[in-house]
Scaffold this active site. Structure first.
Site, PDB file in Angstrom:
ATOM      1  N   LYS A  46       0.988  -1.260   0.009  1.00  0.00           N
ATOM      2  CA  LYS A  46       0.058  -0.014   0.042  1.00  0.00           C
ATOM      3  C   LYS A  46       1.009   1.208   0.074  1.00  0.00           C
ATOM      4  CE  LYS A  46      -3.709   2.347   2.535  1.00  0.00           C
ATOM      5  NZ  LYS A  46      -4.707   2.117   3.543  1.00  0.00           N
ATOM      6  N   LYS A  89      -2.067  -1.508  -3.538  1.00  0.00           N
ATOM      7  CA  LYS A  89      -3.040  -0.299  -3.779  1.00  0.00           C
ATOM      8  C   LYS A  89      -2.135   0.731  -3.702  1.00  0.00           C
ATOM      9  CE  LYS A  89      -6.746   2.166  -1.006  1.00  0.00           C
ATOM     10  NZ  LYS A  89      -7.169   2.204   0.464  1.00  0.00           N
TER      11      LYS A  89
END
Length: 329
Positions: free
Chosen positions: A196, A254
């Site tokens: 992320k 992400k």
């Protein structure tokens, strides 16, 4: 002499192109993110995410029934917490009768077969808007992990199928997996936000949950001490392999489109499912461009999602999920 091989023979019409297409989008590919708020009869459009809404529990129930009829089988729940319930310890996150816990039960009561995934992070519950406990201007890693593990257990008790820690604290997957196993929740899966990145694409999401870091003296103004530097590639592989070693069942990259190189490298490096989150900023950009008439909404939407799956995504968390399924159905 004409060439024996003419590649265009397999592109002559849509029937032929669909017959040989390598990457196919289906309802089974999607996780549907849903934003939940207190109240009754609430369906609030998020200003920076056109045609996406915050839902009260009664409308959440209606929404998941519609999703199931469309063939969508997984939701990822996020909650918008009242400011008066926020603190620096995550106390409300552990409330057995909290909004997240009630949302899980609402979905399971409405559609028992629906896979319920839950966001595990402290930013919606934090008075500072951070994913962890703050002390002396720093985000505490190990103290935060203890709360995240208890939070995950609370979600599992409420009926979650998958807990999804999105915080990027070191070692949190091991803490969560250990507590779940010790408490008998061996079948509760973990979807780790393993790669992320500290991205500027998260803005509309933070609007939706009112979870942006606050501008207060001596408090970090961003999440760069725990989310990854977007200039790094090899670090993503290390983070992901560590999460798998600690007990992650699914790993996630992400955001999506700007990180397809990472998706492919992780897909090639691991033997577990790889999720990709097509984030709020990606959604908002296409909506805005389509509203201006600059892009064909449906064509670009399908191209983007096909690219994410082609890069190696096993599943995609996307705000476009309903739009896509209605289109392909």
């Amino acid at each position: 002499m004409y060439p024996l091989r003419r590649n265009r023979r397999l592109r002559t019409n849509e029937s032929m192109r669909s017959l040989v297409r390598e990457t196919i989008i289906s309802p089974n590919d999607f996780i549907v993110p849903l934003f939940v708020v207190e109240g009754k009869g609430v369906k609030e459009e998020i200003a920076s995410m056109p045609n996406y809404y915050r839902l009260s529990l009664d409308n959440l129930q209606k929404e998941v029934k519609e999703l199931w009829k469309l063939g969508l089988k997984s939701v990822l729940l996020f909650v918008k917490v009242d400011d008066k319930l926020k603190d620096n310890s995550g106390k409300e996150a552990l409330n057995a009768d909290g909004l997240m816990q009630r949302a899980i039960k609402t979905v399971k009561n409405a559609v028992p077969e629906m896979i319920v995934m839950t966001d595990v992070a402290l930013d919606p519950f934090s008075v500072y808007g951070h994913d962890g406990i703050i002390s002396e201007g720093k985000v505490l890693n190990d103290d935060t992990n203890a709360v995240l593990a208890e939070m995950s257990l609370s979600h599992a008790i409420a009926g979650a199928d998958v807990v999804a820690p999105s915080d990027m604290m070191d070692g949190r997957i091991f803490e969560i997996r250990t507590l779940l196993e010790d408490e008998g929740f061996c079948d509760t899966a973990i979807m780790a936000y393993s790669a992320k990145y500290a991205s500027a694409f998260y803005g509309p999401f933070r609007d939706a949950l009112d979870s942006a870091p606050v501008d207060v003296k001596d408090i970090p103004k961003d999440k760069k001490t725990y989310q990854m530097d977007y200039g790094n590639r090899e670090e993503a592989i290390r983070e992901t392999l560590m999460d798998i070693d600690e007990g992650a069942d699914i790993v996630m990259v992400k955001p999506g489109l700007c990180y397809l190189d990472i998706v492919r490298e992780i897909k090639d490096a691991v033997n577990v499912p790889v999720a990709v989150y097509q984030v709020s900023g990606e959604y908002a950009m296409l909506k805005a461009a389509a509203e201006k008439g600059w892009l064909d909404h449906d064509a670009v939407m399908m191209e983007q999602l096909t690219a994410i799956k082609r890069a190696g995504a096993t599943m995609i968390a996307s705000y476009f999920a309903k739009d896509v399924v209605k289109l392909i159905n």
